[in-house]
Design a protein around this motif. Structure first.
Motif, PDB file in Angstrom:
ATOM      1  N   ASP A 188       0.832  -1.204   0.000  1.00 40.04           N
ATOM      2  CA  ASP A 188       0.000   0.000   0.000  1.00 40.04           C
ATOM      3  C   ASP A 188       0.867   1.253   0.000  1.00 40.04           C
ATOM      4  O   ASP A 188       0.601   2.211  -0.742  1.00 40.04           O
ATOM      5  CB  ASP A 188      -0.926  -0.007   1.223  1.00 40.04           C
ATOM      6  N   ALA A 189       1.890   1.257   0.859  1.00 40.81           N
ATOM      7  CA  ALA A 189       2.722   2.461   0.977  1.00 40.81           C
ATOM      8  C   ALA A 189       3.539   2.702  -0.288  1.00 40.81           C
ATOM      9  O   ALA A 189       3.685   3.852  -0.727  1.00 40.81           O
ATOM     10  CB  ALA A 189       3.639   2.332   2.195  1.00 40.81           C
ATOM     11  N   ILE A 190       4.108   1.651  -0.880  1.00 38.20           N
ATOM     12  CA  ILE A 190       4.930   1.827  -2.075  1.00 38.20           C
ATOM     13  C   ILE A 190       4.075   2.279  -3.257  1.00 38.20           C
ATOM     14  O   ILE A 190       4.576   2.835  -4.236  1.00 38.20           O
ATOM     15  CB  ILE A 190       5.664   0.505  -2.402  1.00 38.20           C
ATOM     16  N   ALA A 191       2.718   2.047  -3.119  1.00 43.76           N
ATOM     17  CA  ALA A 191       1.795   2.535  -4.145  1.00 43.76           C
ATOM     18  C   ALA A 191       1.348   3.965  -3.878  1.00 43.76           C
ATOM     19  O   ALA A 191       0.535   4.506  -4.627  1.00 43.76           O
ATOM     20  CB  ALA A 191       0.564   1.628  -4.225  1.00 43.76           C
ATOM     21  N   GLY A 192       1.845   4.561  -2.788  1.00 45.03           N
ATOM     22  CA  GLY A 192       1.528   5.952  -2.502  1.00 45.03           C
ATOM     23  C   GLY A 192       0.380   6.142  -1.538  1.00 45.03           C
ATOM     24  O   GLY A 192      -0.125   7.261  -1.404  1.00 45.03           O
ATOM     25  N   LYS A 193      -0.023   5.082  -0.839  1.00 46.62           N
ATOM     26  CA  LYS A 193      -1.149   5.189   0.086  1.00 46.62           C
ATOM     27  C   LYS A 193      -0.679   4.830   1.486  1.00 46.62           C
ATOM     28  O   LYS A 193       0.195   3.980   1.649  1.00 46.62           O
ATOM     29  CB  LYS A 193      -2.280   4.249  -0.329  1.00 46.62           C
ATOM     30  N   PRO A 194      -1.266   5.421   2.525  1.00 44.14           N
ATOM     31  CA  PRO A 194      -0.967   4.994   3.899  1.00 44.14           C
ATOM     32  C   PRO A 194      -1.412   3.550   4.076  1.00 44.14           C
ATOM     33  O   PRO A 194      -2.480   3.154   3.626  1.00 44.14           O
ATOM     34  CB  PRO A 194      -1.783   5.942   4.764  1.00 44.14           C
ATOM     35  N   GLY A 195      -0.591   2.748   4.751  1.00 40.35           N
ATOM     36  CA  GLY A 195      -0.898   1.333   4.908  1.00 40.35           C
ATOM     37  C   GLY A 195      -1.223   0.968   6.337  1.00 40.35           C
ATOM     38  O   GLY A 195      -0.724   1.583   7.291  1.00 40.35           O
ATOM     39  N   ARG A 196      -2.076  -0.039   6.472  1.00 40.29           N
ATOM     40  CA  ARG A 196      -2.426  -0.597   7.782  1.00 40.29           C
ATOM     41  C   ARG A 196      -2.500  -2.105   7.640  1.00 40.29           C
ATOM     42  O   ARG A 196      -2.994  -2.618   6.641  1.00 40.29           O
ATOM     43  CB  ARG A 196      -3.770  -0.056   8.279  1.00 40.29           C
ATOM     44  N   TYR A 197      -2.076  -2.792   8.701  1.00 40.76           N
ATOM     45  CA  TYR A 197      -2.085  -4.239   8.637  1.00 40.76           C
ATOM     46  C   TYR A 197      -1.940  -4.789  10.048  1.00 40.76           C
ATOM     47  O   TYR A 197      -1.447  -4.101  10.957  1.00 40.76           O
ATOM     48  CB  TYR A 197      -0.925  -4.735   7.750  1.00 40.76           C
ATOM     49  N   TYR A 198      -2.388  -5.997  10.227  1.00 45.79           N
ATOM     50  CA  TYR A 198      -2.269  -6.694  11.510  1.00 45.79           C
ATOM     51  C   TYR A 198      -1.777  -8.095  11.208  1.00 45.79           C
ATOM     52  O   TYR A 198      -2.218  -8.746  10.262  1.00 45.79           O
ATOM     53  CB  TYR A 198      -3.602  -6.735  12.253  1.00 45.79           C
ATOM     54  N   ALA A 199      -0.829  -8.572  12.016  1.00 46.35           N
ATOM     55  CA  ALA A 199      -0.259  -9.890  11.752  1.00 46.35           C
ATOM     56  C   ALA A 199       0.610 -10.300  12.929  1.00 46.35           C
ATOM     57  O   ALA A 199       0.864  -9.520  13.864  1.00 46.35           O
ATOM     58  CB  ALA A 199       0.564  -9.887  10.460  1.00 46.35           C
ATOM     59  N   LEU A 200       1.067 -11.574  12.867  1.00 43.46           N
ATOM     60  CA  LEU A 200       2.033 -12.107  13.820  1.00 43.46           C
ATOM     61  C   LEU A 200       3.427 -11.847  13.262  1.00 43.46           C
ATOM     62  O   LEU A 200       3.720 -12.207  12.120  1.00 43.46           O
ATOM     63  CB  LEU A 200       1.797 -13.613  14.006  1.00 43.46           C
ATOM     64  N   GLY A 201       4.266 -11.187  14.069  1.00 46.81           N
ATOM     65  CA  GLY A 201       5.593 -10.828  13.590  1.00 46.81           C
ATOM     66  C   GLY A 201       6.433 -12.042  13.229  1.00 46.81           C
ATOM     67  O   GLY A 201       6.447 -13.034  13.958  1.00 46.81           O
ATOM     68  N   ILE A 202       7.139 -11.945  12.076  1.00 47.03           N
ATOM     69  CA  ILE A 202       7.957 -13.066  11.620  1.00 47.03           C
ATOM     70  C   ILE A 202       9.197 -13.220  12.500  1.00 47.03           C
ATOM     71  O   ILE A 202       9.554 -14.325  12.918  1.00 47.03           O
ATOM     72  CB  ILE A 202       8.349 -12.862  10.149  1.00 47.03           C
ATOM     73  N   MET A 203       9.856 -12.115  12.808  1.00 45.45           N
ATOM     74  CA  MET A 203      11.074 -12.169  13.602  1.00 45.45           C
ATOM     75  C   MET A 203      10.766 -12.181  15.096  1.00 45.45           C
ATOM     76  O   MET A 203      11.343 -12.961  15.853  1.00 45.45           O
ATOM     77  CB  MET A 203      11.968 -10.961  13.253  1.00 45.45           C
ATOM     78  N   SER A 204       9.826 -11.311  15.535  1.00 48.60           N
ATOM     79  CA  SER A 204       9.550 -11.175  16.971  1.00 48.60           C
ATOM     80  C   SER A 204       8.550 -12.199  17.479  1.00 48.60           C
ATOM     81  O   SER A 204       8.461 -12.431  18.684  1.00 48.60           O
ATOM     82  CB  SER A 204       9.016  -9.770  17.257  1.00 48.60           C
ATOM     83  N   ASN A 205       7.768 -12.821  16.561  1.00 50.96           N
ATOM     84  CA  ASN A 205       6.718 -13.783  16.940  1.00 50.96           C
ATOM     85  C   ASN A 205       5.732 -13.157  17.925  1.00 50.96           C
ATOM     86  O   ASN A 205       5.200 -13.826  18.797  1.00 50.96           O
ATOM     87  CB  ASN A 205       7.344 -15.048  17.539  1.00 50.96           C
ATOM     88  N   ARG A 206       5.499 -11.876  17.781  1.00 51.42           N
ATOM     89  CA  ARG A 206       4.519 -11.163  18.614  1.00 51.42           C
ATOM     90  C   ARG A 206       3.467 -10.534  17.709  1.00 51.42           C
ATOM     91  O   ARG A 206       3.772 -10.041  16.632  1.00 51.42           O
ATOM     92  CB  ARG A 206       5.217 -10.078  19.442  1.00 51.42           C
ATOM     93  N   ARG A 207       2.194 -10.578  18.197  1.00 54.95           N
ATOM     94  CA  ARG A 207       1.095  -9.984  17.446  1.00 54.95           C
ATOM     95  C   ARG A 207       1.182  -8.465  17.532  1.00 54.95           C
ATOM     96  O   ARG A 207       1.464  -7.902  18.605  1.00 54.95           O
ATOM     97  CB  ARG A 207      -0.245 -10.447  18.021  1.00 54.95           C
ATOM     98  N   GLY A 208       0.891  -7.808  16.393  1.00 50.08           N
ATOM     99  CA  GLY A 208       0.965  -6.357  16.371  1.00 50.08           C
ATOM    100  C   GLY A 208       0.148  -5.765  15.245  1.00 50.08           C
ATOM    101  O   GLY A 208      -0.260  -6.463  14.307  1.00 50.08           O
TER     102      GLY A 208
END
Length: 761
Positions: free
Chosen positions: A151-171
């Motif tokens: 979204d951001a690289i397309a010029g729009k503000p981005g939002r997302y929710y997921a489990l972190g790949i490196m930290s393994n914490r939800r955010g």
């Protein structure tokens, strides 16, 4: 004997009463159980409503805290994207600039209490991060697959929710594009860790869950509920979540909801199976919750509060037990009181029954409207009630001890003249218990009072007696006289009215016969009118074969003179054929002109059509009109051949007149046959100018015509309609879309079974 019957009757009455009480107790028990249950439900609903009001406040408070806590992070990527040091590090890529940027991101995280902040270049590679010094540093990781980067690289503000790949914490992730002039050179990302909110609301008197748009628990107060689904997900939806790598390798399973019911528009009651460890063994418990939800527009999530109903259900069960115990004790006390009261009442009823019966009988005798007289075994008057004195109009005390004949005279001769008459003999000798006679009460010089007397035998314990009942018949006699006179008057009026109706019926039959005769004359007139119109063509049809006959006869004579007998025989054969042809033409017109009534029977539709064509064919040839007839479909209808031909001749004549009056050069008449399950339709279609609205409305009225003046009387279609009605059919007219008019005759199909039934009748 009577005492035994009375005991049996009382015993039966007590048995019926006992059954009624049993049903009453069962009904009462059922109503009490229903009252306890419904009362508990009502109390439970009231307490749930109170809990609902408290839960609404807590839900709004929780949602406001989440929104306000997360809202402060949504603009951080925008600030980072506008930082010159960030742009310089992306543009130049010097290690000193990146190290300085890492330290600044770490300091920003400590101030804002964000989880992580990091910078991605245009290829999705992390060049700087706030956790650069830790073991799970984002530096060097590529997140080009993350939707917030796309979204951001397309010029729009981005939002997302997921489990972190490196930290393994939800955010929850916020991103923003980093511009260098008009070009996007990177993306700034800020991650918010949601576990801080789980710890903050962990020790409340309710459970809460944060649901993503797929109803998957992303965060909540119960760790074992995370990554569970509140609802149903299809295989395609589960595959889409797995492909997005949103939750890594976590298994997405359904939360064990065993029961769900709507309490109102905003809340639900649900039961969840929970695994409880007691005494080193796992037990499944069913726990009820009041579930309420509201959306968090900032995140696109939904937050739900689950308020436990365990204490409330226990209170309702305790209330029901206490109420049931109280009702049971009250019922037992009431039953003992009822039993004691019943025993006392039965004892009192036994003592009062005799007195009540005696008083009742006495009151009945004294107040009845019928006159009562008792006779002893010698047929002497023993007693009487006041109603007899009111009927006679005088006191009857002097009649005590006198025979009944002194007071009552029967309408029969010699009846009731002595105590030993036939009436009492019938009672004593024949065993008749009740006898009725009509007569009158006569006492001294008083006017006789018409009465109906009923005498019955009474078996008293110590003696024999008789009960005589007198019913006043004064009004009844008067009504009988009035009814007799009314019947005589009615019979006289009926005779007069019958005579008038017979005369009217005779006149009506005469009018009907005259009407039928007029109708037959009109039909015959219409036939002759058609024959008159076709006379010129008939002359032409007959002149041609006559001319040919003369020619063949002359030639035949010459052949005979020359001895050419074969040629003469050939000419004679031609003359015979022409004679038969002329005979067929004349016979067809003779049958068509014949008088008669409609005689129902099976007729072939194609035969009737061809007969009408033979009559009208000459005229159609003269005026050059093409006549098209569909193929024979073998339809058989119930009707009269001659009259059906007359109707078809009339329709063909009207079609020819319509075409001749039309300026159209297409001169064609088409006859079609169509069939349904119970009828056959014959349609005559022309290419004339069609029918006007006035003609459609008045087409079948007598003396109405749409032809030019002097070309018609307006009776043809009216007579045709009467003929078709007599055959049990219908005729209708309409305009076709392609131009011209269409007349349809609908006739019932011939049914062999109905024909056999009519013949039997």
């Amino acid at each position: 004997m009577n005492s035994l019957m009375e005991k049996y009757r009382l015993g039966t009455k007590r048995l019926i009463s006992s059954k009624q009480w049993i049903w009453f107790y069962l009904f009462t028990f059922f109503m009490v159980v229903l009252l306890i249950w419904k009362g508990g439900e009502a109390l439970k609903n009231q307490q749930i409503k109170t809990l609902r009001m408290d839960t609404i406040e807590e839900l709004n408070q929780l949602a406001n805290v989440l929104e306000s806590a997360i809202a402060k992070y949504q603009h951080m990527p925008t600030l980072l994207a506008s930082n010159d040091r960030v742009k310089k590090a992306l543009r130049d890529g010097f290690e000193s600039d990146i190290n300085q940027l890492n330290r600044e991101l770490e300091q920003i995280n400590r101030i804002t209490e964000a989880s992580d902040s990091y910078i991605l270049n245009a290829d999705g590679l992390t060049i700087a991060a706030s956790n650069y010094g830790g073991g799970s540093s984002f530096v060097g990781s590529n997140y080009v697959f993350r939707p917030y980067f796309k979204d951001a690289i397309a010029g729009k503000p981005g939002r997302y929710y997921a489990l972190g790949i490196m930290s393994n914490r939800r955010g929850y992730y916020f991103s923003y594009p980093i511009y260098e002039g008009e070009s996007i050179i990177g993306v700034a990302v800020v991650k918010v860790d949601l576990t801080q909110f789980e710890k903050r609301f962990a020790n409340q008197n309710y459970e809460f869950v944060l649901l993503d748009p797929d109803n998957v628990v992303f965060s909540g107060s119960r760790p074992n509920w995370v990554y569970r689904v509140l609802g149903e997900l299809s295989h395609e939806e589960l595959k889409r979540i797995a492909d997005s790598q949103r939750y890594g390798d976590k298994a997405i399973e359904k939360l064990a909801i065993t029961y769900q019911k709507s309490f109102d528009d905003q809340s639900h009651i649900i039961d969840i199976l929970e695994n409880k460890n007691t005494n080193n063994s796992d037990n499944l418990n069913r726990v009820s919750y009041l579930k309420m939800s509201r959306p968090i527009s900032l995140l696109g999530f939904q937050v739900s509060i689950l308020a436990p109903l365990k204490i409330l259900n226990e209170d309702i069960a305790l209330w029901r037990a206490i109420f049931a115990g109280g009702v049971t004790i009250t019922a037992l006390l009431f039953g003992l009181a009822m039993l004691r009261t019943r025993m006392l009442r039965e004892r009192s009823d036994a003592n009062e029954m005799t007195r009540h019966n005696q008083a009742y009988i006495r009151e009945v005798i004294q107040n009845t409207q019928a006159g009562l007289v008792t006779l002893d075994e010698n047929h002497k008057i023993e007693s009487f009630n006041p109603a007899v004195e009111r009927l006679v109009g005088q006191p009857l005390a002097p009649l005590v001890g006198q025979p009944l004949s002194v007071l009552f005279r029967s309408d029969g001769e010699g009846f009731m003249t002595s105590p030993s008459d036939d009436f009492f003999d019938a009672i004593n000798n024949l065993g008749i218990k009740v006898l009725t006679r009509e007569g009158s009460l006569c006492y001294f010089e008083q006017a006789p009072v018409p009465v109906e007397m009923t005498l019955c035998e009474m078996q008293l314990p110590n003696r024999l007696s008789y009960l005589v009942t007198f019913h006043d018949m004064t009004e009844r006699k008067r009504y009988e006289q009035e009814i007799t006179q009314a019947r005589i008057d009615l019979e006289e009026r009926v005779r007069e009215r019958t005579f008038e109706l017979e005369g009217a019926n005779i006149r009506l039959r005469q009018e009907i016969e005259e009407h039928k005769g007029t109708q037959r004359e009109l039909i015959q007139t219409a036939k002759l009118a058609v024959l008159g119109q076709l006379s010129a063509g008939l002359n032409h049809e007959l002149n041609q074969p006559l001319t040919a006959i003369r020619a063949f006869a002359g030639n035949g004579l010459k052949f005979l003179d020359r001895g050419q007998y074969d040629q003469a025989q050939t000419n004679l054969q031609h003359i015979s054929q022409l004679g038969h042809h002329m005979s067929d033409i004349i016979a067809r017109f003779k049958v068509f002109a014949r008088k008669g009534d409609v005689h129902q029977g099976p007729i072939a539709v194609q035969t009737a059509i061809m007969g009408a064509i033979k009559i009208m064919g000459t005229r159609y040839k003269e005026v050059d009109i093409e006549l098209v007839v569909t193929e024979d479909k073998g339809f058989i209808v119930n009707g009269d051949m001659v009259f059906l031909e007359q109707v078809l001749v009339n329709l063909l004549a009207n079609a020819a007149d319509a075409i001749l009056e039309s300026p159209s050069h297409d001169r064609r008449v088409c006859i079609e046959q169509k069939g349904t399950d119970d009828s056959v339709i014959i349609c005559v279609q022309d290419t004339g100018s069609g029918l006007s609205d006035e003609a459609v409305r008045n087409l079948f009225e007598p003396f109405f015509t749409s032809k030019s003046s002097g070309l018609g009387l307006g009776l043809g279609l009216s007579i045709s309609q009467r003929i078709i009605d007599a055959m049990g059919g219908q005729i209708s007219a309409s305009n076709m879309a392609s131009g011209g008019a269409e007349f349809c005759v609908r006739l019932p199909r011939f049914q062999p079974s109905s024909m056999a039934y009519d013949n039997a009748l």
